[in-house]
Design a protein around this motif. Structure first.
Motif, PDB file in Angstrom:
ATOM      1  N   LEU A   1      -6.992   3.058   3.794  1.00 35.59           N
ATOM      2  CA  LEU A   1      -6.164   1.845   3.812  1.00 35.59           C
ATOM      3  C   LEU A   1      -4.988   2.037   4.765  1.00 35.59           C
ATOM      4  CD1 LEU A   1      -5.483  -0.961   2.738  1.00 35.59           C
ATOM      5  CD2 LEU A   1      -4.284   0.140   0.821  1.00 35.59           C
ATOM      6  N   GLN A   2      -4.418   3.250   4.753  1.00 35.44           N
ATOM      7  CA  GLN A   2      -3.281   3.525   5.646  1.00 35.44           C
ATOM      8  C   GLN A   2      -3.679   3.375   7.110  1.00 35.44           C
ATOM      9  OE1 GLN A   2      -1.546   7.417   5.267  1.00 35.44           O
ATOM     10  NE2 GLN A   2      -0.424   7.157   7.200  1.00 35.44           N
ATOM     11  N   SER A   3      -4.812   3.974   7.511  1.00 40.27           N
ATOM     12  CA  SER A   3      -5.193   3.889   8.932  1.00 40.27           C
ATOM     13  C   SER A   3      -5.573   2.458   9.307  1.00 40.27           C
ATOM     14  CB  SER A   3      -6.331   4.862   9.251  1.00 40.27           C
ATOM     15  OG  SER A   3      -7.432   4.657   8.390  1.00 40.27           O
ATOM     16  N   LEU A   4      -6.100   1.697   8.349  1.00 44.24           N
ATOM     17  CA  LEU A   4      -6.396   0.281   8.630  1.00 44.24           C
ATOM     18  C   LEU A   4      -5.095  -0.484   8.868  1.00 44.24           C
ATOM     19  CD1 LEU A   4      -8.078  -2.317   8.761  1.00 44.24           C
ATOM     20  CD2 LEU A   4      -8.043  -2.370   6.246  1.00 44.24           C
ATOM     21  N   LEU A   5      -4.099  -0.250   8.001  1.00 45.16           N
ATOM     22  CA  LEU A   5      -2.817  -0.948   8.165  1.00 45.16           C
ATOM     23  C   LEU A   5      -2.176  -0.580   9.503  1.00 45.16           C
ATOM     24  CD1 LEU A   5      -1.383  -0.600   4.532  1.00 45.16           C
ATOM     25  CD2 LEU A   5      -2.222  -2.696   5.630  1.00 45.16           C
ATOM     26  N   GLU A   6      -2.260   0.696   9.858  1.00 46.65           N
ATOM     27  CA  GLU A   6      -1.688   1.135  11.147  1.00 46.65           C
ATOM     28  C   GLU A   6      -2.392   0.437  12.316  1.00 46.65           C
ATOM     29  OE1 GLU A   6      -0.183   5.567   9.687  1.00 46.65           O
ATOM     30  OE2 GLU A   6      -2.233   5.276  10.461  1.00 46.65           O
TER      31      GLU A   6
ATOM     32  N   THR B   1      -1.342  -6.474   0.904  1.00 44.46           N
ATOM     33  CA  THR B   1      -2.594  -5.980   0.317  1.00 44.46           C
ATOM     34  C   THR B   1      -2.610  -6.279  -1.183  1.00 44.46           C
ATOM     35  OG1 THR B   1      -1.604  -3.829  -0.106  1.00 44.46           O
ATOM     36  CG2 THR B   1      -2.854  -4.068   1.943  1.00 44.46           C
ATOM     37  N   LEU B   2      -3.778  -6.666  -1.684  1.00 44.94           N
ATOM     38  CA  LEU B   2      -3.952  -6.926  -3.109  1.00 44.94           C
ATOM     39  C   LEU B   2      -4.959  -5.929  -3.691  1.00 44.94           C
ATOM     40  CD1 LEU B   2      -4.322 -10.866  -3.189  1.00 44.94           C
ATOM     41  CD2 LEU B   2      -2.227  -9.483  -3.321  1.00 44.94           C
ATOM     42  N   TYR B   3      -5.067  -5.909  -5.016  1.00 44.11           N
ATOM     43  CA  TYR B   3      -6.107  -5.150  -5.728  1.00 44.11           C
ATOM     44  C   TYR B   3      -6.084  -3.649  -5.449  1.00 44.11           C
ATOM     45  CZ  TYR B   3      -7.882  -9.940  -6.016  1.00 44.11           C
ATOM     46  OH  TYR B   3      -7.989 -11.298  -6.205  1.00 44.11           O
ATOM     47  N   TRP B   4      -4.923  -3.037  -5.670  1.00 40.09           N
ATOM     48  CA  TRP B   4      -4.851  -1.577  -5.630  1.00 40.09           C
ATOM     49  C   TRP B   4      -5.381  -1.019  -6.953  1.00 40.09           C
ATOM     50  CZ3 TRP B   4      -0.129   1.244  -3.084  1.00 40.09           C
ATOM     51  CH2 TRP B   4       0.090   0.757  -1.797  1.00 40.09           C
ATOM     52  N   TYR B   5      -6.034   0.141  -6.873  1.00 36.14           N
ATOM     53  CA  TYR B   5      -6.428   0.873  -8.082  1.00 36.14           C
ATOM     54  C   TYR B   5      -5.516   2.093  -8.128  1.00 36.14           C
ATOM     55  CZ  TYR B   5      -9.471   3.146 -11.540  1.00 36.14           C
ATOM     56  OH  TYR B   5      -9.964   3.739 -12.684  1.00 36.14           O
ATOM     57  N   PRO B   6      -5.018   2.480  -9.315  1.00 43.65           N
ATOM     58  CA  PRO B   6      -4.041   3.604  -9.359  1.00 43.65           C
ATOM     59  C   PRO B   6      -4.641   4.946  -8.933  1.00 43.65           C
ATOM     60  CG  PRO B   6      -4.016   2.345 -11.399  1.00 43.65           C
ATOM     61  CD  PRO B   6      -5.228   1.891 -10.638  1.00 43.65           C
ATOM     62  N   ASP B   7      -5.097   4.989  -7.698  1.00 37.64           N
ATOM     63  CA  ASP B   7      -5.717   6.203  -7.180  1.00 37.64           C
ATOM     64  C   ASP B   7      -5.639   6.165  -5.655  1.00 37.64           C
ATOM     65  OD1 ASP B   7      -9.017   7.742  -7.830  1.00 37.64           O
ATOM     66  OD2 ASP B   7      -7.099   8.522  -7.071  1.00 37.64           O
ATOM     67  N   PHE B   8      -5.658   7.310  -4.985  1.00 37.68           N
ATOM     68  CA  PHE B   8      -5.581   7.324  -3.523  1.00 37.68           C
ATOM     69  C   PHE B   8      -4.321   6.636  -3.013  1.00 37.68           C
ATOM     70  CE2 PHE B   8      -9.549   9.312  -2.905  1.00 37.68           C
ATOM     71  CZ  PHE B   8     -10.449   8.765  -3.803  1.00 37.68           C
ATOM     72  N   ILE B   9      -3.237   6.719  -3.810  1.00 42.24           N
ATOM     73  CA  ILE B   9      -1.959   6.150  -3.346  1.00 42.24           C
ATOM     74  C   ILE B   9      -1.045   7.326  -3.004  1.00 42.24           C
ATOM     75  CG2 ILE B   9       0.010   4.701  -3.997  1.00 42.24           C
ATOM     76  CD1 ILE B   9      -1.931   3.329  -6.021  1.00 42.24           C
TER      77      ILE B   9
END
Ligand code: SF4
Length: 436
Positions: free
Chosen positions: A208-213, A226-234
């Motif tokens: 998600l980070q590289s996509l946002l960049e 961004t919507l629908y985060w899951y409490p993981d990979f944050i």
């Protein structure tokens, strides 16, 4: 064989991800010479893009299909697409013979193929060149992945949408640039699980980070959400990026569903209460002005009063800006169906939800009243329907279609533009403002 290009009327139901699918279908048809009809009565093809997530949504979809069948003229064709027809693809055609074409969830070119277009006609351009049919020309959803690899016990989506399939960053950048060229000022990234973006492909899938960049580098879209985060990979890097980049909305939508370890285990949500506290505190620490949205589920089998109290304690300890609450309803073919733990009766579940809603309403009013006199940055979404207001809009802290709105009582503005405004009054879910 020439195919008569005819008019299409679309009824879109369900979530933003399903909406993007409907936009792809329409874009394919338009690129193939069809026209859009503003009303079903004059259209040749009526497309109903259904939702099949939970009971009320299924009932709404079925009612709409039945009403269209009832009104259907001899010359008209009814096409049913989306999650309901995907989920019940064997049952529904038998039960609803009035429907002419059944399609599941969106697959590029499938409808054109059904309508007799040759393989090589099927346009390669969609979804990258999809037309933004959203409610506002300045806002568009970007669906970054399909499906989900989680298996939350209450959720039917993996049955309907399959395993996570993330799209390529290159393709998403092209689509975002196309949407920007159509006037989009706010881009909302959606998927079932956006924080898992690219992860199923290993290193080559990106994150998600590289996509946002990549979106920051290759577009100038002022608001990216961004919507629908899951409490993981944050991880810290992702939060630091959001904190430092003004074009990334200080907004995090992360459904927690519950806070009791016992309930999270029964729901097959793979994180603990401890993780939630530390993650939410870290988010607030790294992005102090973050607007936090979440979703909670009460009344799941086995939920005790103590479990509920743990959820209430978390909501009171780490206040959310926006909170959606739901009562569990058993969905067929989901793991929850097999859970034998004691069911929570409807009225008790309702009481639990009401106390969360009541607490949240008071909190939202207090928070919004605290903004009176303050200057905020807003986007104008539309001209107001109510005569006492000029426009409706939102702050960066509110997502379209789900969160609070701003009502402009004074000052001129243009739809789709950003303004500074002063808050002059507030309700739990509205800020009354004057343009500065
Ligand atoms: S993360 Fe869980 S709730 Fe969300 S779509 Fe996937 S299975 Fe459903």
């Amino acid at each position: 064989m020439s195919i008569k290009k005819k008019s299409v009327f679309t009824i879109h139901l369900g979530c933003s991800k399903n909406q993007v699918d409907a936009e792809c279908i329409l874009s394919e048809l338009l690129a193939s010479g069809f026209t859009i009809s503003e009303e079903s009565a004059s259209a040749h093809y009526i497309i109903i893009n259904t939702c099949g997530f939970i009971e009320p949504a299924k009932e709404e979809s079925i009612d709409i299909v039945l009403s269209q069948i009832k009104e259907k003229k001899k010359s008209q064709k009814i096409i049913v697409t989306g999650c309901l027809s995907e989920r019940y693809k064997t049952e529904l055609p038998k039960e609803m013979p009035g429907v002419d074409y059944w399609l599941g969830t969106y697959k590029p070119g499938e409808l054109l193929h059904l309508l007799g277009f040759s393989e090589n006609h099927i346009c390669e351009t969609v979804p990258t060149n999809r037309i933004n049919f959203g409610s506002f020309a300045h806002h568009a959803y970007l669906k970054i992945a399909e499906g989900c690899n989680r298996r939350c016990a209450f959720c039917a989506i993996p049955n309907i949408r399959g395993k996570q399939a993330s799209r390529s960053i290159e393709e998403l950048v092209l689509e975002a640039q196309n949407l920007e060229s159509q006037g989009v000022q706010e881009l909302t990234l959606v998927a079932q699980d956006t924080t898992y973006f690219g992860r199923e492909k290993g290193k080559k899938g990106g994150t998600l980070q590289s996509l946002l960049e990549a979106l920051l580098k290759n577009t100038t879209i002022p608001w990216i959400r961004t919507l629908y985060w899951y409490p993981d990979f944050i991880d810290d890097a992702l939060l630091d990026l959001i904190a430092k980049e003004p074009r990334l909305c200080k907004y995090i939508d992360m459904p927690i569903q519950h806070a009791s370890d016992r309930q999270l285990k029964l729901m097959a949500r793979h994180y603990s209460q401890k993780t939630l506290y530390s993650l939410l505190n870290k988010i607030k620490e790294k992005i102090p002005d973050v607007s936090l949205r979440t979703t909670v589920l009460v009344g799941f089998p086995g939920e005790t009063h103590e479990d509920f109290e743990e959820l209430m304690t978390l909501i009171q300890t780490i206040p959310f800006n926006h909170l959606g609450g739901f009562i569990f309803s058993p969905e067929e073919d989901t793991p929850a169906e097999k859970i034998t733990a004691e069911r929570v009766n409807e009225s008790e579940a309702r009481l639990r939800l009401d106390s969360i809603t009541e607490y949240q309403e008071d909190l939202c009013l207090e928070r919004n009243e605290g903004l009176i006199g303050k200057t905020i940055r807003i986007i104008i979404d539309e001209v107001a329907e109510e005569s006492e207001f000029h426009f409706y809009g939102r702050t960066e802290g509110s997502a379209l279609d789900t969160d609070d709105i701003v009502k402009v009582i004074e000052g001129d503005a243009q739809v789709g533009h950003f303004y500074n405004a002063q808050v002059v009054d507030a309700t739990p879910h509205e800020l009354i403002c004057k343009i500065l």
